[in-house]
Design an enzyme around this catalytic site. Structure first.
Site, short mmCIF file in Angstrom:
data_model
loop_
_atom_site.label_atom_id
_atom_site.label_comp_id
_atom_site.label_asym_id
_atom_site.label_seq_id
_atom_site.Cartn_x
_atom_site.Cartn_y
_atom_site.Cartn_z
N LYS A 17 30.72 5.36 25.86
CA LYS A 17 30.04 6.91 25.69
C LYS A 17 30.59 8.82 25.59
O LYS A 17 29.95 9.16 24.58
CB LYS A 17 29.90 6.51 27.86
CG LYS A 17 29.95 8.57 28.03
CD LYS A 17 28.37 8.42 28.08
CE LYS A 17 28.00 10.08 28.10
NZ LYS A 17 26.39 10.15 28.35
N CYS B 165 27.44 18.17 29.16
CA CYS B 165 27.95 17.09 28.94
C CYS B 165 29.49 16.87 27.08
O CYS B 165 30.18 17.07 27.12
CB CYS B 165 27.44 16.17 28.27
SG CYS B 165 26.06 15.31 29.76
C1 UGA Z 1 23.93 14.68 25.45
C2 UGA Z 1 23.79 13.41 24.77
O1 UGA Z 1 22.69 14.14 23.85
C3 UGA Z 1 22.76 12.33 25.46
O2 UGA Z 1 22.73 11.59 24.73
C4 UGA Z 1 24.02 12.62 26.92
O3 UGA Z 1 23.46 11.39 27.34
C5 UGA Z 1 24.31 13.79 27.97
O4 UGA Z 1 24.80 14.83 26.70
C6 UGA Z 1 25.67 13.38 28.34
O5 UGA Z 1 25.79 12.63 28.57
O6 UGA Z 1 25.00 13.30 29.89
P1 UGA Z 1 22.87 16.79 26.55
O7 UGA Z 1 23.32 17.29 26.95
O8 UGA Z 1 21.31 17.15 27.33
O9 UGA Z 1 22.73 15.25 25.98
O10 UGA Z 1 21.95 17.53 25.26
P2 UGA Z 1 21.63 17.57 23.84
O11 UGA Z 1 20.31 17.61 23.81
O12 UGA Z 1 22.54 16.72 23.00
O13 UGA Z 1 22.40 18.85 23.38
C7 UGA Z 1 23.88 19.14 23.58
C8 UGA Z 1 23.88 20.36 23.02
O14 UGA Z 1 23.92 20.50 21.59
C9 UGA Z 1 22.75 22.12 23.83
O15 UGA Z 1 23.69 23.32 24.15
C10 UGA Z 1 22.63 21.87 21.92
O16 UGA Z 1 21.21 23.22 21.61
C11 UGA Z 1 22.68 21.49 21.09
N1 UGA Z 1 22.34 20.79 19.68
C12 UGA Z 1 21.70 19.76 19.40
C13 UGA Z 1 22.38 21.39 18.24
O17 UGA Z 1 23.54 22.55 18.18
N2 UGA Z 1 22.06 20.72 17.60
C14 UGA Z 1 21.37 19.66 17.74
O18 UGA Z 1 21.03 19.33 16.25
C15 UGA Z 1 21.47 19.26 18.73
#
Ligand code: UGA
Length: 423
Positions: free
Chosen positions: A200, A256
């Site tokens: 994780k 997260c």
């Molecule tokens: C993240 C993980 O993707 C999940 O797999 C995990 O279960 C979850 O954390 C957790 O530990 O509960 P989440 O926090 O909902 O999910 O959001 P993400 O979609 O992963 O995005 C996280 C951050 O990264 C956001 O601020 C988003 O804008 C940024 N991001 C994401 C980028 O800047 N570039 C990208 O290409 C992708």
């Protein structure tokens, strides 16, 4: 079909409970917040999560999904008790396990013999043992079953996971937990608890690394006159790299990645390993907030005090209403600290925020503004009328921190413009 208790109805617990009930199980979800339980009983969902309200409503109507106050009430008659309580960051960066221990102590006296307690919360390596100790029950197995749900697409991710990970010392308990997912097609990884817990943290840390990597490459693109969108495309087609999580932006945020990367550094430190690489990832991310704010400052010729700043997007990413550790707030906070007046619009935020005036219309946010920052990748921002935006602004200047807007349209309209990693 099985009887499952879910302890904690945050986005992980609520999604897990609702999805298990959609798979046909009988699910009782417990929370300590009486008002929240009452709302949930009425099918009133406190979070923005695509598809969740439908399956909660179906679960309530079928009687397979119920909500109760208090963990012990839910656990008394269950075969599985899922711990989905928060693990906030403690003062030293490590995860605070007090909620998990408290929940385990509360359900310990009522758990039926041969039931299985499942850790779904993101917990440091070794927490399965902590739960075992808090339970103090030899006849109850403890299993780790980490979640990989993204906010905003959690229901989809639950029903279509890339993999299901189960960490258990007791093979029969692992098989019982695996059987809950019958009907969900995904590779199943059965391992020991420490490995499941490490998976994780390693997954979130790796994804965060990809984001900081692409943000660092974006900085290089700006220096050498390359275009990050093309560079990301060019490397992403390599199957060994993959195209996901290569979108540059204002930095990663949310409940997260920031917490889990810091906890992973701490886990490493406690194990005697200095995780330089991940420390660098966190540092690049902090710098990305600064770099994004700097772009706006540059467009205002360094003169920020008293200037009007417009912002589109406050949540940490699109399709959620979650503001926790939002990069938008980090960036806007830096501008406000230098005396800027900030007015913002976000489709999922209607309440006022400290130091930010929140308005209900994207054009109103631009009234009299010296610069507009696009900070969250909400689709609707792409279709807004740039002519109207320009007419409302004092100076037509845009920082597009998500590379979302049509660049040629901005140039055609005479905006000064900064993206991320683009000329
Ligand atoms: C993240 C993980 O993707 C999940 O797999 C995990 O279960 C979850 O954390 C957790 O530990 O509960 P989440 O926090 O909902 O999910 O959001 P993400 O979609 O992963 O995005 C996280 C951050 O990264 C956001 O601020 C988003 O804008 C940024 N991001 C994401 C980028 O800047 N570039 C990208 O290409 C992708």
């Amino acid at each position: 079909m099985s009887r499952i208790a879910i302890i904690g109805t945050g986005y992980v617990g609520l999604t897990t409970g609702a999805c298990f009930s959609a798979l046909g199980h009988d699910v009782v979800c417990a929370d300590i917040d009486a008002a929240k339980v009452e709302r949930l009983k009425q099918g009133d969902i406190p979070i923005l999560e695509a598809g969740l309200d439908e399956i909660v409503r179906e679960g309530l109507e079928s009687g397979r999904l119920t909500f109760v106050l208090g963990a012990a009430t839910a656990a008394a008659d269950c075969e599985f008790a899922y711990l989905c309580v928060p693990t906030p960051q403690g003062e030293d960066g490590s995860a605070d396990l007090s909620y998990i221990e408290q929940a385990a102590r509360e359900i310990a006296p009522v758990l039926p013999s041969e039931s299985v307690v499942v850790n779904k919360s993101t917990v440091p390596v070794g927490s399965t043992r902590v739960v075992e100790r808090a339970l103090g029950r030899d006849d109850v197995a403890v299993v780790s079953n980490p979640e990989f749900l993204r906010e905003g697409s959690a229901v989809h991710d639950f029903m279509n996971p890339d993999r299901i990970v189960i960490g258990a010392d007791d093979q029969s308990a692992a098989i019982k937990v695996a059987s809950l997912y019958l009907g969900v097609a995904a590779p199943l990884i059965v391992t020991d608890p420490a490995s499941a817990e490490t998976i994780k943290y390693a997954a979130n840390s790796f994804l965060a690394t990809k984001i900081s990597f692409i943000n660092a490459v974006a900085a290089i693109c700006e220096a050498v006159g390359a275009d990050i969108n093309d560079v990301a495309l060019g490397i992403g087609y390599d199957k060994r790299i993959g195209s996901e999580f290569l979108k540059p932006g204002p930095g990663f945020g949310g409940s997260c990645f920031p917490k889990d990367t810091r906890a992973m550094v701490k886990i490493a430190e406690e194990g005697g390993y200095d995780f330089h690489l991940l420390k660098g990832v966190i540092q690049v991310n902090d710098e990305q907030y600064d770099r994004t704010a700097e772009k706006a400052i540059e467009l205002m010729d360094g003169d920020v005090d008293g200037k009007q700043v417009a912002a589109w997007g406050l949540t940490f990413k699109a399709r959620t209403d979650d503001l926790r550790e939002s990069p938008s707030l980090e960036v806007l906070g830096r501008l406000a600290a230098r005396g800027a007046k900030v007015r913002a619009y976000d489709p999922a935020v209607s309440h006022q925020l400290d130091g930010i005036e929140v308005v209900a219309d994207p054009y109103d946010a631009c009234d009299g503004a010296d610069v507009l920052l696009v900070l969250t990748e909400w689709d609707e921002f792409k279709w807004l009328d740039l002519g109207e935006v320009k007419a409302r602004m004092a100076t037509p200047a845009v920082v597009d921190a998500r590379n979302l807007l049509d660049r040629s349209a901005l140039i055609r309209r005479g905006f000064t413009f900064r993206g991320i990693g683009r000329r």
